[in-house]
Scaffold this active site. Sequence first.
Site, PDB file in Angstrom:
ATOM      1  CD  GLU B  83     -13.735   6.547   3.472  1.00 37.15           C
ATOM      2  OE1 GLU B  83     -14.068   7.450   2.669  1.00 37.15           O
ATOM      3  OE2 GLU B  83     -13.098   5.537   3.127  1.00 37.15           O
ATOM      4  CE  LYS B 157     -13.526   2.859   0.828  1.00 40.80           C
ATOM      5  NZ  LYS B 157     -12.739   4.117   0.953  1.00 40.80           N
ATOM      6  CB  CYS B 213     -16.147   6.201   0.517  1.00 42.13           C
ATOM      7  SG  CYS B 213     -15.656   7.635  -0.481  1.00 42.13           S
ATOM      8  CB  SER B 250     -16.109  11.994  -1.967  1.00 46.35           C
ATOM      9  OG  SER B 250     -16.114  12.148  -3.352  1.00 46.35           O
ATOM     10  N   GLY B 376       5.404  37.242  -3.509  1.00 50.78           N
ATOM     11  CA  GLY B 376       5.860  38.292  -4.401  1.00 50.78           C
ATOM     12  C   GLY B 376       4.688  38.775  -5.231  1.00 50.78           C
ATOM     13  CB  SER B 378       5.173  39.805 -10.583  1.00 53.45           C
ATOM     14  OG  SER B 378       4.005  39.229 -11.144  1.00 53.45           O
ATOM     15  N   GLY B 379       2.665  42.085 -10.281  1.00 49.90           N
ATOM     16  CA  GLY B 379       1.774  42.801 -11.178  1.00 49.90           C
ATOM     17  C   GLY B 379       1.271  41.891 -12.291  1.00 49.90           C
ATOM     18  CB  SER B 383       1.925  37.159  -8.003  1.00 56.60           C
ATOM     19  OG  SER B 383       1.887  38.306  -8.822  1.00 56.60           O
ATOM     20  CG  ASN B 467      16.635  30.422 -13.562  1.00 51.35           C
ATOM     21  OD1 ASN B 467      15.433  30.629 -13.703  1.00 51.35           O
ATOM     22  ND2 ASN B 467      17.269  29.448 -14.178  1.00 51.35           N
ATOM     23  CB  THR B 492       2.859  32.714  -7.710  1.00 51.78           C
ATOM     24  OG1 THR B 492       4.158  32.934  -8.263  1.00 51.78           O
ATOM     25  CG2 THR B 492       2.745  33.445  -6.392  1.00 51.78           C
ATOM     26  CD  GLU B 497       3.327  30.853 -16.695  1.00 53.19           C
ATOM     27  OE1 GLU B 497       2.972  31.774 -17.424  1.00 53.19           O
ATOM     28  OE2 GLU B 497       3.818  31.033 -15.556  1.00 53.19           O
TER      29      GLU B 497
END
Lengths: 677, 677
Positions: B83, B157, B213, B250, B376, B378-379, B383, B467, B492, B497
């Site tokens: 398309e 279409k 489509c 798609s 970063g 961070s372990g 990340s 922060n 990340t 979250e």
Amino acid sequence: MNTKRLYELSEIADLILQDKDSNSNLKDIIVELKEIVSSFKQGSLGLAQLNPIVGDIEYNSKKIMKYIAYATALDLDMVVFPELAIMGYPIEDTIDRHPIIVEENLKWLKEIAKLTTTTAAVVGFVEPRRGKYNTGKKYYNSLAVMYDGKIQHIIRKSLLPNYSEFNDYRYIEPSPVIGSQPSETLALFDEENIKDCPKTNVIGGLKYGFSICEDCWNNRAFFSSNMYNIDPIDVLSKEKPNVFVNCSASPSRAKKEQLKHNMLAFISENYKTPMVYVNQVGAVDNSSFDGSSRVFDRDGKLLARAKSFEEQFLIVNPLQAVGKVYPLTKGLEKSLTEEKVFTLDYENDLERTYKTITQGIRDYFSKNGLKRACLGLSGGLDSTVCAVLLADALGKENVFGVSMPSKITSKESRSDAEQLAENLGINFAEMPIKDMVDTTNRMFNNLFEQVESKWDCRYKKSFTQDNIQARSRAMYLWGIANEFASCVPIATSDKSELYMGYATINGDMSGGFAPIADVPKTKLFAFARWLNKNREVKNAIPEAIILKRPGAELAIDERTGKPLIAEDALMPYEFLDEVIWRIENKHEYYQDMIDSKFLYEKNNEVTKEQKTEWLDKFYRRMSTSLYKWSILPPSVIVESRSINKYDYKQPITSSHINYKGTEVDDIKKILITCIKL
Amino acid sequence: MNTKRLYELSEIADLILQDKDSNSNLKDIIVELKEIVSSFKQGSLGLAQLNPIVGDIEYNSKKIMKYIAYATALDLDMVVFPELAIMGYPIEDTIDRHPIIVEENLKWLKEIAKLTTTTAAVVGFVEPRRGKYNTGKKYYNSLAVMYDGKIQHIIRKSLLPNYSEFNDYRYIEPSPVIGSQPSETLALFDEENIKDCPKTNVIGGLKYGFSICEDCWNNRAFFSSNMYNIDPIDVLSKEKPNVFVNCSASPSRAKKEQLKHNMLAFISENYKTPMVYVNQVGAVDNSSFDGSSRVFDRDGKLLARAKSFEEQFLIVNPLQAVGKVYPLTKGLEKSLTEEKVFTLDYENDLERTYKTITQGIRDYFSKNGLKRACLGLSGGLDSTVCAVLLADALGKENVFGVSMPSKITSKESRSDAEQLAENLGINFAEMPIKDMVDTTNRMFNNLFEQVESKWDCRYKKSFTQDNIQARSRAMYLWGIANEFASCVPIATSDKSELYMGYATINGDMSGGFAPIADVPKTKLFAFARWLNKNREVKNAIPEAIILKRPGAELAIDERTGKPLIAEDALMPYEFLDEVIWRIENKHEYYQDMIDSKFLYEKNNEVTKEQKTEWLDKFYRRMSTSLYKWSILPPSVIVESRSINKYDYKQPITSSHINYKGTEVDDIKKILITCIKL
């Protein structure tokens, strides 16, 4: 007919109903108003120009119920609310993901209906399609006509806008029929069970033709091009209603209001039928609705118009010529037929700009439980205008301006910022950023050495220094927002600079709201002067701020040894704003602009090389700014077209578009090489 | 028929055409391929599964021309492209604002047509509506069938998706007719000049029914509910074509591919007509297209399938049973009819998740001239998974991981981060943030005192300290991006979250791209194990990272004296992810969830009070996270539903929605009070 007294009284009643006047006695006012209304015979209506909160069904329903009670007490024939009044417009995908809120709006609607008596109420709501139909979307955008304790009729929206900030067609099914259907179809209606009944409704002995917003925007004689194949108003007109009623939620944008005025007047005159238009007021995120509900008589003459940008309950009688034309906010009166010409004379649009933005700020804050704003005051035009608008929208005590000078910041900038804060009466603090910049730089040196040992792509000349400053400032502002309740940092970027990506991510373009992101720089200059002239406190903006040439004061211009002037880094704002205007309003492209004479060129010598350089720079910078547009905080849409992400969608990954085009001969040459395998 | 040799050779040809093999000789391969193809008689087709760059018409056209030349050299009957192949999908509002690019795609199309000879080419393009028609939108989404040096037919279409990430209906006019129209209608077509001609096209002696489509996604027997009133495939079937051909773009989403497979198989079998489906591959911003073009024979049996997530030119003959079924990326095979059950067994979907995201990263970078990423380390899990995906998408040498410990960061986190970087072979640096945090704090103390002297709303307990750390880290990363060429910092945040707003603005949720923003946390655990098992270098992710309980290490838990664990601040991830899943997939609401038994409840005792508390927290935090969703950087959509702003639209100003609903009795009581004026 004592219409003067009618409007005196109803203005007081408005204040009482909005909890802004607790001294007057509503009952006494109602008695007197009712007597005046009783002299008008049939056809007296209340236009309930409400400011709903999207999704707050209880809040909206309570308000609706109060106005129905008021209209009933006045013995009006009918009270009309804006589009989707119970839900608030626009609710968007929320109803697909959380269908519970549609069930809720239905529950509240039904209970409201039970409390209606003699006065009809016309209330917009989201109607589920719960039948056995298996085609299309799950909801209608509907109106309920309610009286005598029940829902009597349902009207469903047919034309669903799906451009600019509108997404109706995403989640709403277009009604397969125009006009009224009986109440037993509630939540059970579809193409296959259209009832054969009048499309119009008789209320208080008069015949009304109801429609919803976009439904009245498709007149074939008025518009040179149409979006849809059907014209609901024309269909309704066949039944010769006494009055058209349109329930809308139509946001304010530059040059849109006169189009609306002309169109509504045209419809009334064309069909020799008065048109009652009830619009939502208030703001939702990026859209600011102006209200300005109105009535045109059967000759297309404006009979009544509610206030702009304020809640109001306007009593009218379209057949008895009862109405009052409240003044329209200046800026809502540019002509549709006016030729599209770029002008730096913004005067006409500044009051509208002011009200659109201040309402946008006020409602974003109040509807989300926010109260305070903090912003950096640089002594420049952008932060200055933002500070004024915030002070007016939130109250000066709720605004904190922070001057955050660096070593580049001039003494004048610092004193201008402080003077501005004093003039506005907002809170003020000065916080140098030197320590933060120094520490960051020290750490950066260490970090960059480590990175450079692995990557050989370090810039000779970078914007790192500029951005450290802008980001340190944003760090302060977000710190305040984290530490003090209900406080939002403000992003002060303007439209011209956003087009050029002349804004720092996590710096000046970061914040919880961006008040002037849709105002071009040249307009901001005029706006500053207008604010100085038209606000209660005159000349709050120091003249020096308006006179100085804008610059971010983030870097020193090597050529002058002074802070870099934005126009030297970019191009003259007058030229830049005309490029933006030509693209947005006239869809011009590179060559069109090379071939046109710009306003700037009338007063300045511009070589073809210079113009080419500016245009090249414009497209190059615009292409790499698309990412910045995508993470811009909510901002009020002001102009007829914007780069607001809820209004304009361009993939970030379109940075290779060739806006100049390619000659056919070159295309041929390029393609020929591709067929040699 | 020597199909084994056919695919051996064409795989080598693919590498040459993609400039990945410069040793082999394409001419020799073509000679041999052509001979094999010549043995198939009529109906041999090339499926050109391309990865276009949106808006880069020259790039796309050159690629198209090359594949046409290749198909012609092989003497195939036809080569089919996805398309909008010349323009790339989705181009969005760009064409309304910059119409020049539509003119350009037309110019290139016409020149390509001139270079066609015996082999037909089916190429998607944006078609302007330039006639005198004055209704509807300005463009069609069209296919040109070209051979013998000209455009022969146009297909437009009809069904325009306008949900999730699709916005076709915003800027495209639905075709008023199904199937083919003659080439003289090019750019001049409308409802009023529909030509009476066959809807299907004869090419190489066979009759083809072309569609685009969404046109093939409306079978009434297959779907329990339909979006549109017409079924283009059913209309085409009336002319009994030998083959259906569908050109698509798609994107990959969880559980969508098997739906697609079943539907296409159903159509082929139902109409006893082979179905050729050509899909776009590659990514654009938030959408990652998987390719997997395929052919079903007249019995609905899969005859051929191209690779997933790779460009490929697949030679097939649907009537002669010539095809090869390349393995589908695992995760594309969940059944449509499978009951919707939340499960923590993500195994089946992880390969698809991996390819969807790595392609998303790779194409966002390469198509926008970007090359490097810094993030970063961070372990922590988020990340870590991002680092692995970036290393695989961009090359380990192009990834810079920076460990930025604070005083809260544990020794284990630091060593885990370093170990990960070493295992991956990416660049690594450690940069403590102490000095920046200390300086910021010192300045903040001063600033906050000044603010507090004016505002009495300072929080007793704030997130300011948390922060500062996250923002100092982002400051480093954006610093690298400013100082080193073509480098992008990475956000990340994960999906779980983000739903909870557990991410810092201008901190960890800031970046130029957010790879895992649509991956829930419980899936990330499974994903980490999968990566350790399935990548070339095994076990790159230290086991300790997978085993530890996630926490941002931004604050100390007062109760334990140790870094705060995210699940203690929020709720168990297993519970949280099921809430998200129930809302997104089953549209459940508060009470539904109270009444259901969660997976988490099978293994854990949960009191009703606890469940209520978690659900209340979920809705409260979700409502105030809407702003964060609105400023999230581009991120690949992975799951069947997301909070990606290009996929899901909810006004920020909807924070007062009552997701619990209100009892009718309470509604009555509330409304009654409103009628007392």
